[in-house]
Design a protein around this motif. Structure first.
Motif, PDB file in Angstrom:
ATOM      1  N   PRO A 210      26.664 -23.027  37.792  1.00 26.66           N
ATOM      2  CA  PRO A 210      26.080 -21.693  37.606  1.00 26.66           C
ATOM      3  C   PRO A 210      26.929 -20.893  36.625  1.00 26.66           C
ATOM      4  O   PRO A 210      28.119 -21.189  36.420  1.00 26.66           O
ATOM      5  N   SER A 211      26.340 -19.910  36.010  1.00 28.57           N
ATOM      6  CA  SER A 211      27.018 -19.132  34.964  1.00 28.57           C
ATOM      7  C   SER A 211      28.377 -18.657  35.450  1.00 28.57           C
ATOM      8  O   SER A 211      28.506 -18.090  36.528  1.00 28.57           O
ATOM      9  N   GLY A 212      29.404 -18.921  34.627  1.00 26.64           N
ATOM     10  CA  GLY A 212      30.769 -18.557  34.962  1.00 26.64           C
ATOM     11  C   GLY A 212      31.551 -19.664  35.640  1.00 26.64           C
ATOM     12  O   GLY A 212      32.765 -19.536  35.826  1.00 26.64           O
ATOM     13  N   GLU A 213      30.883 -20.765  35.984  1.00 28.71           N
ATOM     14  CA  GLU A 213      31.553 -21.873  36.674  1.00 28.71           C
ATOM     15  C   GLU A 213      31.254 -23.198  35.969  1.00 28.71           C
ATOM     16  O   GLU A 213      30.914 -24.201  36.598  1.00 28.71           O
ATOM     17  N   GLU A 214      31.409 -23.195  34.639  1.00 29.06           N
ATOM     18  CA  GLU A 214      31.013 -24.364  33.842  1.00 29.06           C
ATOM     19  C   GLU A 214      32.151 -25.324  33.529  1.00 29.06           C
ATOM     20  O   GLU A 214      31.921 -26.371  32.916  1.00 29.06           O
ATOM     21  N   ARG A 215      33.383 -25.001  33.919  1.00 33.49           N
ATOM     22  CA  ARG A 215      34.535 -25.766  33.449  1.00 33.49           C
ATOM     23  C   ARG A 215      34.427 -27.264  33.781  1.00 33.49           C
ATOM     24  O   ARG A 215      34.680 -28.114  32.926  1.00 33.49           O
ATOM     25  N   LEU A 216      34.034 -27.589  35.002  1.00 29.83           N
ATOM     26  CA  LEU A 216      34.002 -29.005  35.397  1.00 29.83           C
ATOM     27  C   LEU A 216      32.966 -29.788  34.602  1.00 29.83           C
ATOM     28  O   LEU A 216      33.227 -30.910  34.166  1.00 29.83           O
ATOM     29  N   VAL A 217      31.780 -29.212  34.428  1.00 27.77           N
ATOM     30  CA  VAL A 217      30.770 -29.946  33.659  1.00 27.77           C
ATOM     31  C   VAL A 217      31.161 -30.004  32.183  1.00 27.77           C
ATOM     32  O   VAL A 217      30.875 -30.998  31.500  1.00 27.77           O
ATOM     33  N   ALA A 218      31.840 -28.981  31.678  1.00 30.78           N
ATOM     34  CA  ALA A 218      32.309 -29.015  30.286  1.00 30.78           C
ATOM     35  C   ALA A 218      33.309 -30.151  30.089  1.00 30.78           C
ATOM     36  O   ALA A 218      33.263 -30.871  29.081  1.00 30.78           O
ATOM     37  N   GLU A 219      34.199 -30.343  31.049  1.00 34.43           N
ATOM     38  CA  GLU A 219      35.167 -31.439  30.959  1.00 34.43           C
ATOM     39  C   GLU A 219      34.465 -32.799  31.010  1.00 34.43           C
ATOM     40  O   GLU A 219      34.825 -33.722  30.275  1.00 34.43           O
ATOM     41  N   TYR A 220      33.457 -32.899  31.866  1.00 33.22           N
ATOM     42  CA  TYR A 220      32.680 -34.144  31.962  1.00 33.22           C
ATOM     43  C   TYR A 220      31.983 -34.449  30.634  1.00 33.22           C
ATOM     44  O   TYR A 220      32.011 -35.584  30.139  1.00 33.22           O
ATOM     45  N   LEU A 221      31.360 -33.436  30.038  1.00 34.43           N
ATOM     46  CA  LEU A 221      30.641 -33.630  28.775  1.00 34.43           C
ATOM     47  C   LEU A 221      31.604 -33.956  27.639  1.00 34.43           C
ATOM     48  O   LEU A 221      31.320 -34.821  26.806  1.00 34.43           O
ATOM     49  N   ALA A 222      32.744 -33.269  27.597  1.00 31.88           N
ATOM     50  CA  ALA A 222      33.723 -33.539  26.536  1.00 31.88           C
ATOM     51  C   ALA A 222      34.272 -34.964  26.665  1.00 31.88           C
ATOM     52  O   ALA A 222      34.457 -35.663  25.654  1.00 31.88           O
ATOM     53  N   GLU A 223      34.506 -35.402  27.893  1.00 31.96           N
ATOM     54  CA  GLU A 223      34.988 -36.767  28.094  1.00 31.96           C
ATOM     55  C   GLU A 223      33.954 -37.786  27.602  1.00 31.96           C
ATOM     56  O   GLU A 223      34.298 -38.782  26.952  1.00 31.96           O
TER      57      GLU A 223
END
Length: 358
Positions: A21-34
């Protein structure tokens, strides 16, 4: 460029299984960057928690930007009858993952002509648009594709603008037998006036050229010595009515006793039909076996945020049915998702053959 061992559908499934949800994207961002790194991109998570990837070394700069936050609400992630269910499958992790795999599957000769900047942007579903605003001054694209569901055969040329409005009325308490309207009734009268104004503006106009209004919240606070009421509504604005012009109308209709607050101002955007980018997408869709169609959207997207900063040709594109946005049934058909990857990859190959902008 090979897509390596990553399967697009399974990779998207993994992204959907990470709540963002908006403001809590860090984990999915790390997954996508990996994942982007595994596909051969230079990948990282930036200071705005955007998932970033870069591939290619050509003179033509292309930004592929889709948002990775979602509205609240959990939809069990599952693959059922050829459909992948999950919050973000359509809006808009699906379109962004399609961008990743389209970019990663480009041949070297295309990557010698293009430099692709992938941005999985944060906080698009809230007025802050944090991710898009962060990259607005840091990238200088020649072409921009915004990852939003258009259907794999659709090319979105424009989005309406937006204005969010809070209205408050506070006044001394009085007996209910008194003839004077109370605070809540004054707000209701104002909203009725705005509704009539919008409907008058809409006479004879097509959907994209109409002013839309939605009452989002209405509250009456318990009264002792003072009575208070608040309401919150939003307007979707056509290109002929930018936010500042709408504010002039809304202020003119408001009695001086009302307190008005305006925020979430997004400028309407409508791009041209004939650019090297639209031509490339039309040809890419045809090469993938589809029949391209132009669309206009009555919502807003990061296109509204970025168009004032980037004067480059810009469209929105992505697999998925936008009528499923925010619903409890959000899903993308696997065939549609894979066709979206194929069409975008072919479109980028066509775009690489265009002359580099001077």
């Amino acid at each position: 460029m090979s897509m390596g061992t990553l399967d697009p559908v399974e990779f998207l499934r993994g992204a959907l299984e990470i709540p963002s949800p908006s403001g809590e994207e860090r984990l999915v961002a790390e997954y996508l960057a990996e994942g982007m790194a595994k596909l051969g991109m230079r990948a990282f998570v930036d200071e705005a928690d955007n998932a970033r990837g870069q591939i290619g070394q050509g003179p033509i700069q292309v930004v592929l930007l889709g948002h990775i936050d979602t509205v609240p609400g959990v939809i069990p992630v599952r693959l059922q009858d050829g459909k992948l269910f999950g919050r973000g499958a359509v809006d808009a992790k699906g379109p962004f993952v399609a961008m990743i795999f389209a970019a990663a599957s480009l041949p070297e000769e295309t990557l010698d002509r293009l430099t692709l900047h992938l941005v999985g942007a944060t906080e698009e579903e809230v007025p802050s648009s944090k991710g898009a605003r962060f990259v607005a001054g840091r990238l200088r694209p020649d072409y921009v594709v915004i990852g939003e569901p258009s259907g794999w055969e659709g090319i979105t040329l424009g989005y309406k603008g937006r204005l969010l409005v809070k209205v408050r009325r506070e006044k001394d308490q009085f007996h209910s037998a008194h003839h004077e309207p109370n605070a809540a009734e004054e707000l209701i009268s104002y909203f009725v006036a705005i509704k009539a104004w919008a409907e008058a503006m809409n006479v004879g106009q097509k959907a994209f050229d109409q002013v839309q209004y939605t009452l989002r919240d209405f509250r009456v606070h318990p009264a002792e010595l003072k009575q208070a009421a608040e309401m919150f509504f939003d307007l979707r604005l056509p290109p002929r009515l930018p936010p500042e012009e709408a504010i002039r109308h809304l202020t003119a209709y408001a009695p001086p006793t009302l307190e008005l607050e305006f925020f979430g101002r997004e400028i309407p955007y409508l791009g041209p039909k004939d650019t090297p980018l639209t031509r490339a997408l039309r040809l890419g869709i045809r090469k993938a076996g589809g029949r391209p169609v132009f669309k206009l959207k009555t919502g807003t997207s990061d296109m509204n945020v970025l168009a004032p900063h980037w004067k480059a040709p810009m469209v929105a594109y992505g697999p998925g049915d936008s009528t499923l946005d925010h619903t409890p049934y959000e899903h993308v058909a696997v065939g549609e998702f894979l066709k979206g990857i194929e069409a975008l990859r072919k479109a980028l190959q066509v775009l690489a053959e265009a002359p580099a902008p001077s």
